[in-house]
Enzyme design. Structure first.
Site, PDB file in Angstrom:
ATOM      1  CD1 TRP A 379      22.278 -23.298 -12.687  1.00 37.51           C
ATOM      2  CD2 TRP A 379      21.740 -23.129 -10.534  1.00 37.51           C
ATOM      3  NE1 TRP A 379      21.035 -23.873 -12.532  1.00 37.51           N
ATOM      4  CE2 TRP A 379      20.684 -23.780 -11.223  1.00 37.51           C
ATOM      5  CE3 TRP A 379      21.614 -22.897  -9.174  1.00 37.51           C
ATOM      6  CZ2 TRP A 379      19.532 -24.227 -10.575  1.00 37.51           C
ATOM      7  CZ3 TRP A 379      20.463 -23.335  -8.526  1.00 37.51           C
ATOM      8  CH2 TRP A 379      19.437 -23.984  -9.221  1.00 37.51           C
ATOM      9  CG  ASP A 380      23.676 -27.334 -13.683  1.00 39.09           C
ATOM     10  OD1 ASP A 380      23.070 -26.256 -13.566  1.00 39.09           O
ATOM     11  OD2 ASP A 380      23.415 -28.165 -14.562  1.00 39.09           O
ATOM     12  CD  GLU A 510      16.085 -22.175 -16.749  1.00 44.39           C
ATOM     13  OE1 GLU A 510      15.673 -22.917 -17.668  1.00 44.39           O
ATOM     14  OE2 GLU A 510      17.292 -22.078 -16.452  1.00 44.39           O
ATOM     15  CE  LYS A 622      13.584 -26.388 -17.407  1.00 46.16           C
ATOM     16  NZ  LYS A 622      14.588 -25.630 -18.193  1.00 46.16           N
ATOM     17  CD  GLN A 623      15.541 -25.661 -12.448  1.00 49.85           C
ATOM     18  OE1 GLN A 623      15.436 -25.961 -13.623  1.00 49.85           O
ATOM     19  NE2 GLN A 623      16.696 -25.312 -11.918  1.00 49.85           N
TER      20      GLN A 623
END
Length: 827
Positions: A379-380, A510, A622-623
């Site tokens: 998806w980046d 995640e 995580k992000q």
């Protein structure tokens, strides 16, 4: 807190600051993996790591071609229906970088060479990797060796090498051995895989247990040679050819040989002091999923013939011209900050190297700079790269989105496997099939559908390219909307209202998987549904031919479009009244907090030191997840809501993903934490250059480089473009003199210059553009620059510090919120 950088982290003795080059003045082997990544060259189709020409003392030799991969059946310890079946890994293509140098029979090996001087530089304007050394041989002779390497932006299959040797004091025999080497199926020159110091890391590519490239062809004719292979399982084919020419007044002899895995062209020269020996090497690569090697060999011949006809220097000049145009659109000028300026241009150059000639092949997480993440596309691309491409290289943005639309048949198949209507794009892939073996952090990330739809909608709004939007784009929007309408379900709440729920999904974070009503997923799905309905209705009104075509081919009806809007309007967007924030999902706030402040640094990143179930039990991120949603769908939330959410989630965001810091920077800028915004920006800016995550060796973090542009333009310049309306609310850092950049908007090119007290707009190409600055509409017309005064650069709040502010508070159910660090039991 995310691991931060608050100042320039580079060793400026070794890496001096230059505005248009990234320079190294001292060769070291201990960080070879990182520097091989930093000095990679590529064009989006073909990439070459920054290995030395001599081929020795490398961390990981690498030549990569976008989409050239091997496949295998994924072996699950316990099988279940619908698990990913086909593994895909990018292949290390035959290496043409090798030109070995021998003087007096002694090989140049940088790690042990007596070097009087050394400089290696990646030139952002010429697109060439250049190196010059003065080597004192074991026999005491001084030799100047200069080299350059270039992967062409104008001819995507072509790379050019140049190497010049000059004996400075004394005659000596010189041997130049130019090679093509199949490294995929052979060990490095003086290193075996067991020498790799890196330990377990799931982000790294795995090796193969079988011979991958099967020799199909090899030949040599004069100074030209070729090798051809077929991949064992995927059946993909490749041919690579090299042509050579030498310029010297010294006497020389040449010989060429080829065998299955190696081709050599060797020049034996009677070197004389002061007599330059220049070798030029031109190579061509072609791959295919269906064409035989013989056809690819013909394509290589034609490439080499073209370079021979037009001249080596012509291609060098074409490269410079292409990059002049690129920088006129993509450069971001930061006045008064030379170190930041150099690093920003390195990032922007990486974006060109990853995307420019990807030509509908997709853009991998590492571009073509390394084998990390096995060469997969995520998806980046849509969230972090496409916005940059839309505003600087819209044709490349279109190609990136065409890659997704070309995967639609496979996505429909995947949706069917998952018992869904419409289409479901794979979480990670090369060939369109799902390649994520861990469904909880892979297939469960249904949000990728909304990410693709988000990029398509933004592209249509900003470029005005209705031809793409009403054909390829509309098909994707319809099929993704259908998936959301089928995945979600209606539930009657306690107050009698019916709301639309989405369960069993994983958001961007995640460290929290398979949850109900993930906030990011739901707000993005809502936008997907609304945008799909809006585009179909607009097509009916403005492009009836395209509308009739999609109605006939896809069976889209008015009732279905209305249903999408109903689902969007009824979408659950969670809100916790006690804490005054948007919960990441239904159960997130019920867990205890992970005490990141007291987590030892040697236990980071968490994914390398804790079992997933340990991580899943606690509130730790995580992000950016909710915070990313606040940016991408920011017009759906108030400034106060964004501030409250940022303050809650920031202390539990690890930044273990390189995707996080640039997003944190964006929202920190908007809500007023400007010092934090700068620290997060620097953390993203130097993630590879300073190897902040200790994995730059595996390739450039391409999404992070795109995120740097986002942090600059959306963050510090304050750009927003919801619904295609271009607006600005700037946050220029206090110690920056000015920020200047260009944006392409609906066919026009707009120059923007931001200073502390004003923002200037000027049309460089095209027609008038309308923008808004802090609510005031501005029409910018050709030849009439517009300057808007700024009273300030937004609110400035004290940075968040210490433990999480909610520790010790009570939840709605009366339980006390705690923060802990998981520790192993003592026996």
């Amino acid at each position: 807190m995310i691991r931060e950088v608050s100042a320039d982290p580079m060793d400026r003795t070794r890496f001096p600051i230059e505005p248009w080059r990234f320079v190294e003045t001292e060769h070291r082997t201990r960080d070879a993996g990182t520097t091989e990544t930093i000095f990679s060259v590529g064009n989006g189709f073909l990439g070459m790591r920054g290995n030395p020409e001599e081929g020795r003392d490398s961390y990981a030799h690498g030549t990569f071609i976008n989409g050239f991969h091997e496949t295998w059946r994924i072996q699950h310890a316990e099988e279940a229906f619908g698990f990913a079946e086909t593994g895909q890994t990018i292949i290390n293509a035959p290496d043409t970088k090798v030109i070995r140098v021998y003087v007096d029979g002694e090989p140049l090996t940088l790690s042990i060479a007596d070097l009087e001087s050394y400089e290696r530089a990646l030139d952002f304007r010429s697109g060439r990797l250049e190196r010059e050394v003065i080597w004192r041989t074991p026999a005491g002779k001084r030799v100047r060796i200069s080299s350059s390497r270039m992967v062409s932006f104008t001819d995507r299959s072509v790379a050019l090498f140049e190497l010049e040797v000059e004996l400075l004091d004394g005659d000596a025999p010189v041997v130049l051995s130019s090679q093509i080497v199949n490294r995929q199926d052979g060990a490095s020159d003086y290193r075996t895989p067991s020498d790799d110091p890196a330990g377990f890391d799931p982000r790294r590519s795995n090796g193969f247990a079988w011979r991958v490239l099967q020799p199909e062809m090899n030949w040599t004719a004069g100074d030209r040679s070729l090798l051809g292979f077929e991949a064992a399982n995927s059946g993909m084919t490749i041919a690579v050819a090299a042509d050579h020419s030498i310029e010297t007044v010294c006497d020389y002899e040449v010989s060429s040989t080829t065998e299955g895995d190696v081709a050599k062209t060797v020049y034996r020269v009677e070197g004389k002091a002061g007599c330059a020996i220049r070798l030029r090497k031109v190579v061509a690569y072609h791959t295919s999923r269906g064409a035989p090697v013989s056809e690819l060999a013909d394509r290589c011949r034609r490439n080499l013939d073209r370079v021979q006809d037009l001249g080596f220097d012509d291609f060098v000049e074409r490269q410079r011209t292409w990059l002049d145009e690129y920088w006129s659109n993509a450069d971001v000028q930061i006045e008064g900050q030379p170190a930041v300026q150099q690093a920003v241009r390195w990032c922007l150059f990486q974006l060109a190297q990853a995307s420019a000639r990807s030509d509908q092949l997709g853009i991998a997480a590492k571009g073509v700079s390394g084998s990390g993440y096995e060469g997969h596309y995520f998806w980046d691309t849509e969230v972090y790269l496409v916005p940059f491409l839309i505003y600087t290289m819209p044709q490349v943005a279109r190609n990136a989105l065409r890659f997704r639309s070309n995967l639609l048949p496979k996505a429909r198949e995947r949706a069917s496997v998952m018992s869904l209507r419409g289409a479901l794009f794979p979480w990670r892939t090369i060939n369109g099939e799902e390649a994520s073996a861990y469904y909880a952090a892979g297939t469960a990330q249904f949000q990728i559908n909304a990410d693709v739809a988000f990029a398509i909608d933004k592209y249509g709004n900003i470029t005005g390219d209705t031809q793409f939007l009403h054909r390829d784009g509309a098909e994707v929007l319809v099929e993704t909307a259908r998936m959301w309408a089928d995945l979600g379900f209606w539930r009657k709440e306690h107050d009698g209202t019916e709301r639309f729920h989405i369960h069993g999904v994983t958001g961007p974070d995640e460290y929290t998987t398979v949850v109900n009503n993930n906030m990011f997923t739901n707000v993005m799905a809502r936008a997907n549904l609304r945008n799909a309905a809006r585009v179909i209705r607009r097509m009916r009104a403005e492009d009836p031919v395209a509308y009739d075509r999609i109605v006939e081919s896809m069976g889209v009806g008015e009732d279905e479009v209305a249903d999408w809007e109903t689902c969007a309007d009824g979408m659950v967007i969670l809100y916790d009244e006690t804490l005054g924030i948007h919960p990441q999902d239904e159960k997130f706030l019920q867990s205890e907090l992970w005490d990141l402040e007291n987590t030892p640094e040697n236990k980071r990143p968490l994914l390398l030191h804790f079992h997933p179930l340990v991580i899943y039990r606690l509130q730790v991120i995580k992000q950016a997840d909710v915070v990313l949603g606040l940016f991408l769908q920011g017009d759906q939330f108030s400034r106060a809501e964004k501030k409250a959410d940022f303050e809650y989630y920031d202390p539990i965001t690890t930044g273990d993903s390189t995707l996080s810091s640039v997003v944190q920077s964006l929202i920190a800028s908007e809500v007023g934490y400007q010092d934090m915004a700068m620290n997060y920006f620097l953390s993203g800016l130097y993630v590879d250059l300073a190897d902040l995550h200790s994995n730059a060796r595996d390739g450039v973090h391409i999404a992070s480089t795109g995120g740097v542009w986002n942090a600059l333009i959306y963050g510090f310049a304050g750009l927003r473009d919801y619904g295609g309306n271009v607006t600005f609310d700037p946050r220029l850092p206090a110690d920056w003199e000015a920020l200047t950049f260009h944006l392409r908007v609906r066919g026009s090119k707009l120059r923007v210059r931001l200073e502390e007290t004003s923002i200037l707009f000027e049309i460089v190409e095209g027609d008038a553009v309308e923008v808004a600055v802090r609510g005031t509409r501005v029409r910018v017309t050709p030849a009439v620059p517009v300057v808007v005064s700024l009273a300030n650069q937004g609110p400035k709040l004290k940075s968040l510090e210490g433990s999480h502010p909610v520790v010790g508070q009570e939840r709605e159910d009366g339980s006390v919120i705690q923060a802990i660090v998981p520790e192993p039991a003592v026996h």
